[in-house]
Scaffold this motif. Structure first.
Motif, PDB file in Angstrom:
ATOM      1  N   VAL A 211       0.321  -8.522  -0.765  1.00 12.90           N
ATOM      2  CA  VAL A 211       0.737  -8.557   0.637  1.00 12.90           C
ATOM      3  C   VAL A 211       2.258  -8.594   0.691  1.00 12.90           C
ATOM      4  N   PRO A 212       2.912  -7.555   1.241  1.00 12.88           N
ATOM      5  CA  PRO A 212       2.272  -6.337   1.765  1.00 12.88           C
ATOM      6  C   PRO A 212       1.945  -5.372   0.632  1.00 12.88           C
ATOM      7  N   THR A 213       0.963  -4.510   0.867  1.00 13.34           N
ATOM      8  CA  THR A 213       0.689  -3.400  -0.046  1.00 13.34           C
ATOM      9  C   THR A 213       1.504  -2.214   0.427  1.00 13.34           C
ATOM     10  N   THR A 214       2.355  -1.676  -0.454  1.00 16.12           N
ATOM     11  CA  THR A 214       3.302  -0.649  -0.012  1.00 16.12           C
ATOM     12  C   THR A 214       2.819   0.770  -0.277  1.00 16.12           C
ATOM     13  N   ASP A 215       1.738   0.916  -1.054  1.00 17.57           N
ATOM     14  CA  ASP A 215       1.197   2.243  -1.333  1.00 17.57           C
ATOM     15  C   ASP A 215      -0.314   2.095  -1.425  1.00 17.57           C
ATOM     16  N   LEU A 216      -1.048   2.998  -0.777  1.00 20.69           N
ATOM     17  CA  LEU A 216      -2.507   2.850  -0.706  1.00 20.69           C
ATOM     18  C   LEU A 216      -3.198   3.135  -2.033  1.00 20.69           C
ATOM     19  N   CYS A 248      -9.506  -4.804 -16.754  1.00 17.35           N
ATOM     20  CA  CYS A 248      -8.302  -4.859 -15.928  1.00 17.35           C
ATOM     21  C   CYS A 248      -7.823  -3.435 -15.671  1.00 17.35           C
ATOM     22  N   GLU A 249      -7.759  -3.071 -14.397  1.00 18.47           N
ATOM     23  CA  GLU A 249      -7.440  -1.692 -14.002  1.00 18.47           C
ATOM     24  C   GLU A 249      -6.347  -1.699 -12.942  1.00 18.47           C
ATOM     25  N   LEU A 250      -5.119  -1.409 -13.398  1.00 21.50           N
ATOM     26  CA  LEU A 250      -3.985  -1.439 -12.481  1.00 21.50           C
ATOM     27  C   LEU A 250      -3.440  -0.039 -12.254  1.00 21.50           C
ATOM     28  N   LEU A 251      -3.488   0.421 -11.011  1.00 20.33           N
ATOM     29  CA  LEU A 251      -2.742   1.627 -10.674  1.00 20.33           C
ATOM     30  C   LEU A 251      -1.514   1.123  -9.934  1.00 20.33           C
ATOM     31  N   SER A 252      -0.390   1.081 -10.647  1.00 18.31           N
ATOM     32  CA  SER A 252       0.773   0.418 -10.082  1.00 18.31           C
ATOM     33  C   SER A 252       2.066   0.990 -10.631  1.00 18.31           C
ATOM     34  N   ARG A 253       2.885   1.517  -9.741  1.00 21.97           N
ATOM     35  CA  ARG A 253       4.175   2.065 -10.173  1.00 21.97           C
ATOM     36  C   ARG A 253       5.029   0.972 -10.800  1.00 21.97           C
ATOM     37  N   ARG A 254       4.890  -0.261 -10.256  1.00 24.47           N
ATOM     38  CA  ARG A 254       5.680  -1.363 -10.775  1.00 24.47           C
ATOM     39  C   ARG A 254       5.297  -1.657 -12.223  1.00 24.47           C
TER      40      ARG A 254
END
Ligand code: ZN
Length: 275
Positions: A211-216, A248-254
């Motif tokens: 929170v907030p989520t910046t990309d869907l 553990c499955e992260l789709l995350s640019r960060r």
């Protein structure tokens, strides 16, 4: 007092480090970090070669919690739907080759230009009905993954666990659900549907809702960094009888920007403290 059930073994979904590691590096990374499971996406699996990957995964002693992904059934015409069926058969062969606990299904959204949501859902049902006998004969479990309704237009007209279980009921043996906390945490009917799922839970995926989520799509959080009560959902899943891996499955640019070895150590620490 009854002992709390043990946490299922941690599994690395390869998308979590996809910007920097191919499958060979993921396999080595799991060994280095003593992570017992892996769940490849088909692109890295095919890049390495399915046979070679199957051998190296076996030699590393890794369990395969899933193969990501089959599905994407709806299409504008019959040829497109036929191509999807063929691709799903190949995915089943690959899942069998690597001994995956399930083939994760992202079912697909609306065909381009369409507003016919019931029609798209029907295409998903019919596509699954065509491939289920093939999956059964290959001994591959189909894991239907309901996706958050924000993806309904372009990735999955299958949105809730209840909807996925209705499909399981209709399709019968060999079809289960892949439960991803990111996609189902908001559902007011979740605890009831997890109990209903019982032995049909074929996979369990974790990450967190920021929170907030910046990309869907590409802003999932590391478990513990967001608002999902992961231990509560895990307890429901275990009470339903699931004893498989916690993937553990992260789709995350960060997290894609981080050193993968650092991502794996944090992921492992969160698995022990949060999940
Ligand atoms: Zn997932």
């Amino acid at each position: 007092m009854m002992a709390a059930p043990a946490i299922g073994p941690l599994s690395l979904n390869t998308v979590t480090v996809k910007e920097r590691w191919g499958l060979a590096e993921c396999i080595e990374g799991c060994a280095r970090h003593a992570i017992p499971g892996i769940s490849p996406w088909r692109d890295v699996l095919q890049a390495m070669g399915v046979g070679k990957a199957a051998r190296q995964i076996r030699e590393a002693g890794l369990l395969v919690s899933g193969l990501c992904r089959g599905g994407m059934f709806p299409a504008a015409d019959a040829a497109g739907r036929r191509a999807a069926i063929e691709d799903n058969r190949r995915a089943i062969d690959e899942a069998q080759a690597i001994g995956a606990a399930c083939l994760v299904m992202v079912c697909g959204g609306l065909p381009p230009g369409s507003r016919d949501l019931p029609g798209a859902r029907q295409m998903v049902h019919e596509g699954l009905a065509e491939i289920v006998p093939y999956a059964r004969s290959a001994g591959v479990t189909i894991g239907l993954e309901p996706l958050h309704p924000m993806t309904c237009a372009d990735r999955s007209v299958l949105s809730t666990l209840g909807q996925a279980l209705d499909l399981c009921d209709a399709l019968g043996e060999g079809v289960g659900v892949a439960l991803d906390v990111y996609h189902v945490w908001w559902d007011p009917d979740l605890s009831r549907q997890i109990a209903r799922a019982g032995s049909r839970i074929a996979g369990f995926h974790t990450c967190d809702w920021l929170v907030p989520t910046t990309d869907l799509v590409f802003d999932r959080g590391m478990p513990g960094d967001g608002v999902i009560d992961i231990p509560a959902i895990r307890a429901m899943v275990q009470a339903a009888g699931y004893a498989g891996a916690v993937e553990c499955e992260l789709l995350s640019r960060r997290w894609w920007a981080e050193d993968p070895d650092r991502v794996l150590s944090i992921m492992k620490e969160r698995h022990n403290t949060v999940c």
